[in-house]
Design a protein around this motif. Structure first.
Motif, PDB file in Angstrom:
ATOM      1  N   ARG A   1      50.769  42.473  44.510  1.00  0.00           N
ATOM      2  CA  ARG A   1      51.729  42.119  45.568  1.00  0.00           C
ATOM      3  C   ARG A   1      51.959  43.263  46.549  1.00  0.00           C
ATOM      4  NH1 ARG A   1      53.631  37.257  45.385  1.00  0.00           N
ATOM      5  NH2 ARG A   1      53.879  36.151  43.425  1.00  0.00           N
ATOM      6  N   SER A   2      52.045  44.475  46.049  1.00  0.00           N
ATOM      7  CA  SER A   2      52.269  45.612  46.938  1.00  0.00           C
ATOM      8  C   SER A   2      51.105  45.774  47.925  1.00  0.00           C
ATOM      9  CB  SER A   2      52.458  46.897  46.137  1.00  0.00           C
ATOM     10  OG  SER A   2      51.305  47.141  45.344  1.00  0.00           O
ATOM     11  N   HIS A   3      49.895  45.527  47.458  1.00  0.00           N
ATOM     12  CA  HIS A   3      48.729  45.619  48.337  1.00  0.00           C
ATOM     13  C   HIS A   3      48.687  44.426  49.293  1.00  0.00           C
ATOM     14  CE1 HIS A   3      44.121  46.091  48.856  1.00  0.00           C
ATOM     15  NE2 HIS A   3      44.773  46.714  49.812  1.00  0.00           N
ATOM     16  N   MET A   4      49.133  43.269  48.835  1.00  0.00           N
ATOM     17  CA  MET A   4      49.159  42.084  49.693  1.00  0.00           C
ATOM     18  C   MET A   4      50.021  42.325  50.924  1.00  0.00           C
ATOM     19  SD  MET A   4      49.427  38.716  47.367  1.00  0.00           S
ATOM     20  CE  MET A   4      48.441  38.505  45.915  1.00  0.00           C
ATOM     21  N   ARG A   5      51.162  42.943  50.731  1.00  0.00           N
ATOM     22  CA  ARG A   5      52.054  43.212  51.870  1.00  0.00           C
ATOM     23  C   ARG A   5      51.364  44.095  52.904  1.00  0.00           C
ATOM     24  NH1 ARG A   5      55.855  42.749  47.753  1.00  0.00           N
ATOM     25  NH2 ARG A   5      55.803  44.911  47.130  1.00  0.00           N
ATOM     26  N   GLU A   6      50.617  45.069  52.437  1.00  0.00           N
ATOM     27  CA  GLU A   6      49.869  45.933  53.359  1.00  0.00           C
ATOM     28  C   GLU A   6      48.800  45.137  54.101  1.00  0.00           C
ATOM     29  OE1 GLU A   6      48.130  49.178  51.185  1.00  0.00           O
ATOM     30  OE2 GLU A   6      50.006  49.581  50.120  1.00  0.00           O
ATOM     31  N   VAL A   7      48.032  44.340  53.357  1.00  0.00           N
ATOM     32  CA  VAL A   7      46.937  43.574  53.944  1.00  0.00           C
ATOM     33  C   VAL A   7      47.456  42.584  54.987  1.00  0.00           C
ATOM     34  CG1 VAL A   7      45.169  41.833  53.432  1.00  0.00           C
ATOM     35  CG2 VAL A   7      45.382  43.856  51.983  1.00  0.00           C
ATOM     36  N   MET A   8      48.608  41.992  54.726  1.00  0.00           N
ATOM     37  CA  MET A   8      49.169  41.010  55.664  1.00  0.00           C
ATOM     38  C   MET A   8      49.376  41.599  57.061  1.00  0.00           C
ATOM     39  SD  MET A   8      51.912  39.129  53.174  1.00  0.00           S
ATOM     40  CE  MET A   8      52.246  37.638  54.087  1.00  0.00           C
ATOM     41  N   GLN A   9      49.542  42.915  57.137  1.00  0.00           N
ATOM     42  CA  GLN A   9      49.782  43.584  58.420  1.00  0.00           C
ATOM     43  C   GLN A   9      48.515  44.179  59.036  1.00  0.00           C
ATOM     44  OE1 GLN A   9      52.841  43.148  59.576  1.00  0.00           O
ATOM     45  NE2 GLN A   9      53.218  42.103  57.641  1.00  0.00           N
TER      46      GLN A   9
ATOM     47  N   PRO B   1      48.742  36.060  58.267  1.00  0.00           N
ATOM     48  CA  PRO B   1      48.856  36.990  57.138  1.00  0.00           C
ATOM     49  C   PRO B   1      48.199  36.471  55.860  1.00  0.00           C
ATOM     50  CG  PRO B   1      50.935  36.873  58.319  1.00  0.00           C
ATOM     51  CD  PRO B   1      50.043  35.810  58.891  1.00  0.00           C
ATOM     52  N   MET B   2      48.336  35.173  55.598  1.00  0.00           N
ATOM     53  CA  MET B   2      47.714  34.619  54.389  1.00  0.00           C
ATOM     54  C   MET B   2      46.193  34.580  54.513  1.00  0.00           C
ATOM     55  SD  MET B   2      50.431  31.804  53.084  1.00  0.00           S
ATOM     56  CE  MET B   2      49.592  31.573  51.530  1.00  0.00           C
ATOM     57  N   ALA B   3      45.683  34.313  55.711  1.00  0.00           N
ATOM     58  CA  ALA B   3      44.235  34.341  55.919  1.00  0.00           C
ATOM     59  C   ALA B   3      43.694  35.751  55.686  1.00  0.00           C
ATOM     60  CB  ALA B   3      43.889  33.851  57.318  1.00  0.00           C
ATOM     61  N   ARG B   4      44.448  36.762  56.106  1.00  0.00           N
ATOM     62  CA  ARG B   4      44.029  38.148  55.870  1.00  0.00           C
ATOM     63  C   ARG B   4      43.936  38.432  54.388  1.00  0.00           C
ATOM     64  NH1 ARG B   4      48.293  40.464  60.335  1.00  0.00           N
ATOM     65  NH2 ARG B   4      47.032  39.979  62.190  1.00  0.00           N
ATOM     66  N   ILE B   5      44.896  37.933  53.615  1.00  0.00           N
ATOM     67  CA  ILE B   5      44.879  38.136  52.164  1.00  0.00           C
ATOM     68  C   ILE B   5      43.644  37.487  51.557  1.00  0.00           C
ATOM     69  CG2 ILE B   5      46.020  37.464  50.013  1.00  0.00           C
ATOM     70  CD1 ILE B   5      48.684  38.017  51.412  1.00  0.00           C
ATOM     71  N   GLN B   6      43.325  36.259  51.980  1.00  0.00           N
ATOM     72  CA  GLN B   6      42.152  35.584  51.456  1.00  0.00           C
ATOM     73  C   GLN B   6      40.881  36.389  51.737  1.00  0.00           C
ATOM     74  OE1 GLN B   6      41.970  32.748  49.509  1.00  0.00           O
ATOM     75  NE2 GLN B   6      44.167  33.057  49.402  1.00  0.00           N
ATOM     76  N   LEU B   7      40.762  36.904  52.921  1.00  0.00           N
ATOM     77  CA  LEU B   7      39.586  37.711  53.268  1.00  0.00           C
ATOM     78  C   LEU B   7      39.542  38.994  52.451  1.00  0.00           C
ATOM     79  CD1 LEU B   7      39.414  37.215  57.118  1.00  0.00           C
ATOM     80  CD2 LEU B   7      37.876  36.287  55.394  1.00  0.00           C
ATOM     81  N   ALA B   8      40.687  39.616  52.250  1.00  0.00           N
ATOM     82  CA  ALA B   8      40.727  40.856  51.468  1.00  0.00           C
ATOM     83  C   ALA B   8      40.318  40.612  50.025  1.00  0.00           C
ATOM     84  CB  ALA B   8      42.121  41.469  51.530  1.00  0.00           C
ATOM     85  N   LYS B   9      40.687  39.462  49.482  1.00  0.00           N
ATOM     86  CA  LYS B   9      40.287  39.142  48.105  1.00  0.00           C
ATOM     87  C   LYS B   9      38.793  39.031  48.033  1.00  0.00           C
ATOM     88  CE  LYS B   9      44.477  36.632  46.850  1.00  0.00           C
ATOM     89  NZ  LYS B   9      45.013  35.354  46.424  1.00  0.00           N
TER      90      LYS B   9
END
Length: 196
Positions: free
Chosen positions: A145-153, A188-196
């Motif tokens: 979750r902590s990394h997700m918040r970073e990725v969202m931005q 932001p959610m699309a960014r998370i999907q790409l980061a995964k």
């Protein structure tokens, strides 16, 4: 609309892995895998090579999807065409690689730090245990979750796909959440999907 978990198969025996990445789901949607499970099994039995990475979609609250995933894992493992499985239900950095095929469910949950991920074990136990019992490592693919918040931005993710594919990714997130997400959450959610 089915979601996209990621299961990975490897026909060339390199250390490739798959993961379940999900966008969310609407219980009213009909599960895609159930529409042609027999056809899918025929494809898995065919001698033609599979892609190095195989993505399987699911709706989290559709038991037939987890059964389909379990059957796919069992078939590919039996054929020795499955190098690993990666799921979003466990955080990255956790793996069953060090466990024996005889490991208990409790040992597998501990290795994957499953309880910390917040997913109910029961629907995924058959899928995960099928891989472990076949000697196929299961890896966590979710971001903390902590990394997700970073990725969202992180706006650099917005350039990882061509514009048309980026729009489709955002549309899939919107429709996968029953059109209930605020528009401000799509990117932001699309960014998370790409980061995964």
């Amino acid at each position: 609309m089915a979601l996209k978990p990621i299961l990975i198969s490897n026909a060339v025996r390199a250390a490739v892995f798959g993961a379940w990445l999900s966008l969310g789901g609407c219980a009213a949607l009909s599960p895609a895998p159930a529409t042609d499970a027999t056809g899918w099994q025929r494809q898995l039995q065919a001698p033609a090579p599979l892609p190095e990475v195989l993505l399987l979609g699911e709706q989290h609250d559709a038991p037939e999807h987890q059964a389909w995933e379990r059957d796919t894992v069992q078939t590919l493992a039996r054929q020795q065409r499955l190098a690993a499985v990666v799921l979003e239900m466990a955080h990255s950095g956790h793996s069953t690689r060090a466990l024996a095929p005889t490991a208990s469910e409790a040992e597998v949950q501990e290795a994957l730090d499953w309880q910390a991920a917040g997913w109910d074990w029961a629907p995924y136990a058959p899928v995960v245990m099928a891989a472990v019992q076949a000697g196929v490592p299961v890896h966590g693919g979710n971001l903390r979750r902590s990394h997700m918040r970073e990725v969202m931005q992180q706006t650099h993710w917005d350039q990882h796909l061509p514009p048309t594919a980026w729009a489709r990714q955002r549309d899939a997130i919107r429709s996968g959440h029953c059109d209930l997400l605020p528009a401000s959450q799509l990117t932001p959610m699309a960014r998370i999907q790409l980061a995964k």
